[in-house]
Write an enzyme that holds these catalytic residues in place. Structure first.
Site, PDB file in Angstrom:
ATOM      1  N   GLU A 162       0.872  -1.074   0.008  1.00 10.28           N
ATOM      2  CA  GLU A 162      -0.003  -0.093   0.130  1.00 10.28           C
ATOM      3  C   GLU A 162       0.859   1.211  -0.093  1.00 10.28           C
ATOM      4  O   GLU A 162       0.852   2.075   0.701  1.00 10.28           O
ATOM      5  CB  GLU A 162      -1.103  -0.019   1.071  1.00 10.28           C
ATOM      6  CG  GLU A 162      -2.035  -1.161   1.321  1.00 10.28           C
ATOM      7  CD  GLU A 162      -3.242  -0.947   2.143  1.00 10.28           C
ATOM      8  OE1 GLU A 162      -3.101  -0.067   3.116  1.00 10.28           O
ATOM      9  OE2 GLU A 162      -3.912  -1.741   2.227  1.00 10.28           O
ATOM     10  N   GLU A 355      -5.127  -8.707   0.904  1.00  6.56           N
ATOM     11  CA  GLU A 355      -5.813  -8.208   1.873  1.00  6.56           C
ATOM     12  C   GLU A 355      -7.188  -8.347   1.837  1.00  6.56           C
ATOM     13  O   GLU A 355      -7.656  -7.572   0.940  1.00  6.56           O
ATOM     14  CB  GLU A 355      -5.213  -6.934   2.729  1.00  6.56           C
ATOM     15  CG  GLU A 355      -3.940  -7.232   3.200  1.00  6.56           C
ATOM     16  CD  GLU A 355      -3.392  -5.803   3.872  1.00  6.56           C
ATOM     17  OE1 GLU A 355      -4.188  -4.946   4.450  1.00  6.56           O
ATOM     18  OE2 GLU A 355      -2.221  -5.615   3.874  1.00  6.56           O
TER      19      GLU A 355
HETATM   20  C1  FCB Z   1      -4.216  -2.258   5.650  1.00  7.50           C
HETATM   21  C2  FCB Z   1      -2.874  -2.449   5.988  1.00  7.50           C
HETATM   22  C3  FCB Z   1      -2.891  -3.367   7.100  1.00  7.50           C
HETATM   23  C4  FCB Z   1      -3.913  -3.251   8.097  1.00  7.50           C
HETATM   24  C5  FCB Z   1      -5.292  -3.340   7.463  1.00  7.50           C
HETATM   25  C6  FCB Z   1      -6.326  -3.037   8.518  1.00  7.50           C
HETATM   26  O1  FCB Z   1      -4.636  -0.946   4.961  1.00  7.50           O
HETATM   27  O2  FCB Z   1      -2.041  -2.692   4.774  1.00  7.50           O
HETATM   28  O3  FCB Z   1      -1.369  -3.293   7.741  1.00  7.50           O
HETATM   29  O4  FCB Z   1      -3.715  -2.186   8.935  1.00  7.50           O
HETATM   30  O5  FCB Z   1      -5.243  -2.209   6.413  1.00  7.50           O
END
Ligand code: FCB
Length: 445
Positions: A162, A355
């Site tokens: 990110e 994620e």
């Molecule tokens: C994302 C991050 C991760 C975690 C999630 C909830 O943006 O990559 O580290 O904090 O959110």
């Protein structure tokens, strides 16, 4: 829901037999053992009063550094194919730092779990700065050191996590480390991370590694209304969150003339940044409703946004929210993936969801089960619509240090009692284990 007869009557449709199922974590959020590594920008940031809401630090976190064997057993009990973790650059800079990852990789492979390391998940060594171009070259050297040690066993790599959030929260708004509030003067941070990514791809390939991706955070941007001012603000937000980080990689260009604002020889850099990827990782949590600026500071999702931004983030009405207040919109995942496929066509390599998850309290976390169930169905709809999706990773294995929120937000499939370090699998852990078994049985059958 786990025991909901309606869900049993309508199982999640089968994913392809070779679909990659995994869970994700990151070094700073779980490892602890802060005194056994060099400091990172996050250590300095959390030491400043008021930066982390509950005043906590990640000095111990889940103490994963000392409890990795127990955590690998949890992964193997869950039955995932793969584990996405991050390598801490400040730990690699410390004597013996790579030994830890060497052991972890061996343990994962013995447990039948494929290691998928991310080389940078926000814990920059404290003496480095993404405003400086040289940080990109330093990152490539660090990538070479890691692949030199682990490349004989690690077969899938992620460069950055990110860069959008790290730029926006860490350098434009200052709610994450290193706490800079540069607004649009933070743009070089985006460029230098993208350049670091491209140089690292070259370094990994030079060492013989393949199967390289990135984990970019993306989401649909929904305009607050069809009024021109709202449409314009939403389109601009879409540039910042989505296009600014996708297009240099996939198309070799910056959107909307933003390249002119970047430092250095941008056209030469874009050739490096757009090194072809083997796959494209997307972190998806929710869409964002965006309207014209309202002339006031706005508090949203734990973030304070100054009045001078050319947009304002609004509530998405009529949908459930997690305990963090994030909207739950599974269909946003289908929309995001089909939009990317339509925008980028065959320039978009196969996608992996690196994620997806939610923060809820409690061990009997039926709301997390509903969230994951809904998002897997939404992901399947994207597959049916022809998007080439190859894998899905849940954020996260363990409750952990959720950045500026400290330990107040629990994203884990496994509960962690931070006073005793006791791990207790939640209902969602059993649900995912059963779902993975059911998926494999169907794929075999
Ligand atoms: C994302 C991050 C991760 C975690 C999630 C909830 O943006 O990559 O580290 O904090 O959110």
């Amino acid at each position: 829901m786990a025991n909901d007869p309606r869900a049993a009557a309508h199982p999640i449709p089968p994913f392809p037999a070779d679909f990659l199922w995994g869970v994700s974590t990151s070094a700073h959020q779980i490892e602890g053992a802060a005194d056994e590594r060099e400091p990172s920008v996050w250590d300095a940031f959390t030491a400043e009063p008021g930066r982390v809401k509950d005043g906590s630090t990640a000095a111990v976190a889940c103490d994963h550094y000392h409890r990795h064997a127990e955590d690998v057993a949890l992964l193997s009990g869950l039955g995932v194919d793969a584990y996405r973790f991050s390598v801490s650059w400040p730990r690699v800079n410390s004597p013996g730092g790579l030994d830890f990852y060497d052991r972890l990789v061996d343990e994962l492979l013995s447990a039948g779990v494929r290691p998928v390391p991310t080389l940078f998940h926000w814990d920059l060594p404290a003496d480095l700065d993404w405003l400086k171009r040289d940080t990109a070259s330093r990152f490539a050297e660090y990538a070479s050191a890691v692949v030199g040690r682990l490349g004989d066993r690690v077969k899938k790599w992620i460069t950055l996590n990110e860069p959008a959030e790290h730029t926006l929260l860490g350098h434009a708004l200052g709610t994450h480390a290193p706490g800079k509030q540069l607004l649009f003067d933070a743009l070089p941070v985006a460029h230098h991370q993208l350049l670091a990514h491209g140089l690292a791809v070259q370094a990994l390939r030079a060492a013989g590694a393949g199967d390289i991706g990135i984990a970019n955070s993306h989401g649909p941007t929904w305009p607050a209304s069809q009024e021109p001012a709202d449409l314009e603000a939403a389109a601009f937000y879409d540039v910042l969150l989505n296009r600014l980080f996708a297009e240099p990689l996939l198309l070799g260009e910056y959107p909307q003339g933003l390249g002119e604002l970047m430092p250095g020889d941008v056209s030469a850099d874009l050739k490096v940044i757009s090194e072809p990827l083997d796959w494209y990782g997307i972190n998806y949590y929710a869409p964002t409703r965006v309207g014209a600026p309202q002339g006031t500071e706005i508090e949203f999702g734990g973030i304070t946004m100054p009045a001078e931004l050319p947009f304002s983030v609004r509530e998405i009405e009529g949908v459930p929210v997690t305990d963090f207040g994030w909207p739950v919109v599974p269909e946003g995942l289908t929309e995001l993936l089909t939009t990317f496929r339509d925008r980028y066509g065959d320039r978009l390599p196969p996608v992996i969801i690196t994620e997806n998850g939610c923060s809820y309290e409690g061990l009997d976390d039926q709301a997390r089960i509903a969230y994951l169930d809904g998002h897997l169905r939404a992901l399947h709809r994207a597959l049916e619509a022809g998007v080439d999706v190859r894998g899905y990773f849940v954020w996260s294995l363990l409750d952990n240090f959720e950045w500026a929120e400290g330990y107040a937000r629990r994203f884990g499939l496994v509960h962690v009692d931070f006073a005793t370090q006791t791990r207790t699998p939640k209902a969602s852990y059993a649900w995912l284990r059963n779902e993975l078994r059911a998926q494999r049985a169907r794929a075999r059958g």
